[in-house]
Scaffold this motif. Sequence first.
Motif, short mmCIF file in Angstrom:
data_model
loop_
_atom_site.label_atom_id
_atom_site.label_comp_id
_atom_site.label_asym_id
_atom_site.label_seq_id
_atom_site.Cartn_x
_atom_site.Cartn_y
_atom_site.Cartn_z
N VAL A 465 35.62 29.77 5.34
CA VAL A 465 34.89 29.71 6.67
C VAL A 465 33.82 30.66 6.52
O VAL A 465 33.94 31.80 6.52
N ALA A 466 32.49 30.14 6.41
CA ALA A 466 31.71 31.05 6.30
C ALA A 466 30.43 30.77 7.50
O ALA A 466 29.93 29.87 7.76
N ASP A 467 30.00 31.87 8.21
CA ASP A 467 29.35 32.19 9.61
C ASP A 467 29.16 33.59 9.68
O ASP A 467 29.70 34.58 9.70
N ASP A 468 27.74 33.78 9.91
CA ASP A 468 27.32 35.16 10.34
C ASP A 468 27.63 35.70 11.48
O ASP A 468 27.39 36.62 11.95
N ASN A 469 28.20 34.79 12.32
CA ASN A 469 28.48 35.13 13.69
C ASN A 469 30.01 35.38 13.73
O ASN A 469 30.98 34.58 13.37
N GLY A 493 25.52 33.85 3.19
CA GLY A 493 25.40 32.73 2.05
C GLY A 493 25.89 33.43 1.04
O GLY A 493 26.54 32.77 0.09
N SER A 494 25.43 34.79 0.54
CA SER A 494 25.87 35.15 -1.01
C SER A 494 27.45 35.63 -0.85
O SER A 494 27.97 35.10 -1.73
N ASP A 495 27.89 36.04 0.39
CA ASP A 495 29.24 36.30 0.13
C ASP A 495 30.06 34.94 0.07
O ASP A 495 31.21 34.84 -0.72
N ALA A 496 29.41 33.73 0.94
CA ALA A 496 30.25 32.36 0.71
C ALA A 496 30.34 31.85 -0.82
O ALA A 496 31.20 31.44 -1.16
N LEU A 497 29.04 32.25 -1.43
CA LEU A 497 29.17 31.68 -3.12
C LEU A 497 30.15 32.55 -3.68
O LEU A 497 30.78 31.74 -4.40
N GLU A 498 30.17 33.81 -3.35
CA GLU A 498 31.23 34.59 -4.27
C GLU A 498 32.65 33.99 -3.90
O GLU A 498 33.76 34.05 -4.70
N LYS A 499 32.74 33.87 -2.64
CA LYS A 499 34.35 33.44 -2.17
C LYS A 499 34.75 31.99 -2.81
O LYS A 499 35.64 31.99 -3.06
N ALA A 500 33.61 31.29 -2.81
CA ALA A 500 33.94 30.01 -3.33
C ALA A 500 33.89 29.92 -4.71
O ALA A 500 34.96 29.07 -5.17
N GLU A 501 33.47 30.70 -5.40
CA GLU A 501 33.79 30.84 -6.98
C GLU A 501 35.02 31.40 -7.32
O GLU A 501 35.70 31.20 -8.26
N SER A 502 35.55 32.54 -6.50
CA SER A 502 36.57 33.20 -6.78
C SER A 502 37.95 32.54 -6.27
O SER A 502 38.96 32.56 -7.01
N CYS A 503 37.77 32.17 -5.08
CA CYS A 503 38.76 31.39 -4.41
C CYS A 503 39.13 29.95 -4.65
O CYS A 503 40.20 29.30 -4.61
N ARG A 504 38.08 29.28 -4.97
CA ARG A 504 38.13 27.68 -5.27
C ARG A 504 38.75 26.94 -4.20
O ARG A 504 39.74 26.42 -4.37
N PRO A 505 38.23 27.16 -3.03
CA PRO A 505 38.83 26.44 -1.85
C PRO A 505 38.93 24.97 -1.90
O PRO A 505 37.96 24.25 -2.64
N ASP A 506 39.73 24.14 -1.14
CA ASP A 506 39.60 22.83 -1.24
C ASP A 506 38.22 22.05 -0.21
O ASP A 506 37.80 21.19 -0.57
N MET A 514 22.50 31.05 7.78
CA MET A 514 23.04 32.31 7.31
C MET A 514 22.15 33.08 7.01
O MET A 514 21.36 32.65 5.88
N PRO A 515 22.17 34.47 6.79
CA PRO A 515 21.30 35.41 6.08
C PRO A 515 21.59 35.34 4.54
O PRO A 515 22.87 34.92 4.12
N ARG A 516 20.77 35.96 3.81
CA ARG A 516 20.73 36.04 2.23
C ARG A 516 20.87 34.73 1.62
O ARG A 516 20.89 34.80 0.30
N ALA A 517 21.44 33.72 1.95
CA ALA A 517 21.44 32.35 1.68
C ALA A 517 21.63 31.59 2.68
O ALA A 517 22.78 31.53 3.23
N ASN A 518 20.99 30.50 3.12
CA ASN A 518 21.44 29.76 4.26
C ASN A 518 22.32 28.69 3.60
O ASN A 518 22.73 28.46 2.50
N VAL A 522 23.53 27.29 -0.25
CA VAL A 522 24.89 27.50 -0.73
C VAL A 522 25.52 26.17 -1.24
O VAL A 522 25.96 26.10 -2.21
N ALA A 523 25.38 25.18 -0.41
CA ALA A 523 25.61 23.94 -0.79
C ALA A 523 25.15 23.38 -2.07
O ALA A 523 25.98 22.80 -3.09
N ARG A 524 24.05 23.59 -2.27
CA ARG A 524 23.12 23.06 -3.58
C ARG A 524 23.82 23.73 -4.78
O ARG A 524 24.08 23.27 -5.84
N GLN A 525 24.07 25.32 -4.54
CA GLN A 525 24.54 26.04 -5.87
C GLN A 525 25.96 25.73 -6.10
O GLN A 525 26.43 25.72 -7.23
#
Length: 577
Positions: A465-469, A493-506, A514-518, A522-525
């Motif tokens: 779950v990635a949300d700046d709110n 966005g930056s935190d979401a990319l790191e968590k997606a790579e390290s945790c590999r969620p379904d 989101m700040p730092r990357a919308n 994030v989806a494209r990366q």
Amino acid sequence: MRPPLAEASEKVNILLVDDQPQRLLTYESILSSLNQNLITASSGLEALEKLMRIEFAVVLLDVSMPEMDGFEAARLIHEHPRFERTPIIFVTGVHMSELDRLKGYKLGAVDYVSVPVVPEILRSKVAVLVELYCKRRELVELNRHLADTNEQLARANAALQAEKTRELQALNTSLQQANLEMERTNLALQGEIAERARAEQALKEADRHKDEFLAMLAHELRNPLAPIRNAVHLMKMKSLADPQLQLSRDIIERQLIQLSRLVDDLLDVSRITRGKINLARRRVELSELVARAVETVAPTIESRGHALTVEIPQRPLMIYGDPMRLTQALSNVLGNAAKYTDTGGQIILRARRRRRDIEITIRDDGIGIVPEVLPCIFDLFTQLDRRTGRHQGGLGIGLALVRQLIEMHGGTVWASSEGPGKGSEFVIRLPLSIERANTSEAGGPGARAAKPPEPVRPPQRRILVADDNPDARESLATLLSLSGHEVYRAEDGSDALEKAESCRPDVALLDIGMPRANGYEVARQIRGQPWGRHMVLVAVTGWGQESDRRRSHEAGFDSHLTKPVDPHVLDELLART
């Protein structure tokens, strides 16, 4: 005598009117960067005195002042012929109703600014009006210059014509006069064409700005609705022993649903008027539409203690249309009946076949409709109770949306009432889908309702779950955790990319703004990585227009959910992944 106009390069005058000196200092500080003449007044009378001596490009006027409030001052200003076009921006520190705003606009206000003042907003509003004033002033000077030039040309032409008259015969003189008249006509036509082109361009720009404003409005309203909806669902998952807490939770839920529908109705009206809605048509049974509409307005009907009677034919009647939009139209009419009927009232929904049409009648014993409102009941911003003094809330767009949706399906809708206190009746006619439809009806009417679907229990997932709110993020994450999912959180966005790579969620539920990357980035990366090609990406955002859905699809999202997300819809989506 009107004060002479200054040169175009000179500074213009801006009048700041407020009875509080500290506010005047604030306005001067905010507007100082415009590099214009800022003149202050501490009362309406002082403002009028200065207007008699000085010409102003714009007036910033406080609504709440002693002796003479802002509305009275605005009325006196615009009653004077010299100031009837002077733009006024009202500044108010109190909540204003739509009627107060309408009163202000009738008095000549061009805009409102609320206290505390946002400097960028106030500065931009004033800057626009100053620029318009300067353009108008330049136009006056240009017209004056053109008038002088035309006068000189007229004198030159007169001299030339006099010379030619002496040299040419009478026939040549008549021909020259005719040519001059044609030239003037052509110039006038060219001017009208240019003016029309400018007006059309201005309308296009205004329509574009309106669309941008509505999209931003929906986004800003939907974002805070998301954590509220999640919190209500969390409360429903927990047993509340205190009846007052249960009552409070139910009140919050009802008002949340109402606010969400207001936002959706506002955007739907805008989309329909611009032809931006595509109907997802299919053959659907009338009983299914009625059941959905009754389910939508059931909380309102139950809270007001109404008795609802549904009478539809037992044999199926089929309609070829968009089930969601037709349900929306029916629930809007039912919701109006519930809202404008006193507690404990009677509401009857009847449906029957009339040749090649289906006729749906919704009758109530509520406040009724006054005769002067009845002809415009389906117009935008018409309030059913504006003649009764019993304000029921709402934007006055629900019935306008009903008419537009029904007409898009090839149907008609009309209303009737015997007068105040005698209830009202709305009749909807829709074309019957003849294919495989029964040609006769059952012997008697009866209430039918579709059986509600069984709750979906999705399998346990690893979800990001990635949300700046923070409220939206934590409430949604808690809701998913209580449903048995393993949840990871990301605040940008930056935190979401790191968590997606390290945790590999379904599944990754990503906010867009989101700040730092919308969310799009994030989806494209994620899609660009081997481990992210099969991850389910869901956009959870306040942006809900078709262009936003198209952008999310292009960025690699599998689904696009608009805030506030219905937890049941989210469960169904997770069950399908």
